[in-house]
Design a protein around this motif. Sequence first.
Motif, short mmCIF file in Angstrom:
data_model
loop_
_atom_site.label_atom_id
_atom_site.label_comp_id
_atom_site.label_asym_id
_atom_site.label_seq_id
_atom_site.Cartn_x
_atom_site.Cartn_y
_atom_site.Cartn_z
N UNK A 1 -6.40 9.38 -3.56
CA UNK A 1 -6.81 7.98 -3.74
C UNK A 1 -6.46 7.43 -5.11
N UNK A 2 -5.79 8.21 -5.95
CA UNK A 2 -5.36 7.71 -7.25
C UNK A 2 -4.47 6.48 -7.07
N UNK A 3 -4.66 5.48 -7.88
CA UNK A 3 -3.96 4.21 -7.70
C UNK A 3 -2.64 4.16 -8.47
N UNK A 4 -1.58 3.79 -7.75
CA UNK A 4 -0.28 3.51 -8.33
C UNK A 4 0.16 2.16 -7.76
N UNK A 5 0.37 1.19 -8.64
CA UNK A 5 0.70 -0.16 -8.18
C UNK A 5 -0.32 -0.67 -7.16
#
Length: 214
Positions: free
Chosen positions: A21-25
């Motif tokens: 669930x780590x956010x990228x863009x």
Amino acid sequence: MRSAVILAGGRSQRLGREKALLQFDNRPLICWTAEILLSAADELVVVARDQGHAGSLEEIVSDKTHPDRTGIRFTWDSINGFGPVAGIEAGLRAARGRLAFVTGCDLPFLNRMVIQRLFELADRGSGYEAAVPVQPDGRFEPLHSVYERERMQHACQRALERGERKVNLLLQELHVSWVPIEQLLPLDCEQLSFFNLNTREDLEKAQSLWAERR
């Protein structure tokens, strides 16, 4: 038919946050991973830690990556908390391809061409049952590898019966094509395919690299 399997059931204790669930863009990393794998394989199996977790990931991935859910299926570890061997076994059991690329959900720079090359190296005419990258220091990359699905699944089943948690030991049961990562340099000159996220420092570096590459 080629399959791809994402192991998304880990609790990432060192990082302290769920890697998938780590956010990228502004999108969860697992969605980016799913896109890459669906461009390199015919189907995708996402392995969660349990049934409830699988349902949560299905909502996220299907909504943000593939709204019609075509080509994506979800399952969960055959033994909760056992580690990647249980996840690989569950994913390969759900997959349908003769060959399957297996990876974790913590590699933000997976490379489609590298994955396709590993499929080629493990294909029927080669006589091999797996294509496993090897780092210059001799470390294997078993969670960035292609396996003959039935052979690897059976090896995982036997390991579960023995209580064996180390993926590297399973490779002794297969006829493996060991692939020095130097051979993959023409496809991935920065060798970012194998960059994975274990610490906050890794995450900060990955997000910086991501911004530069975008």
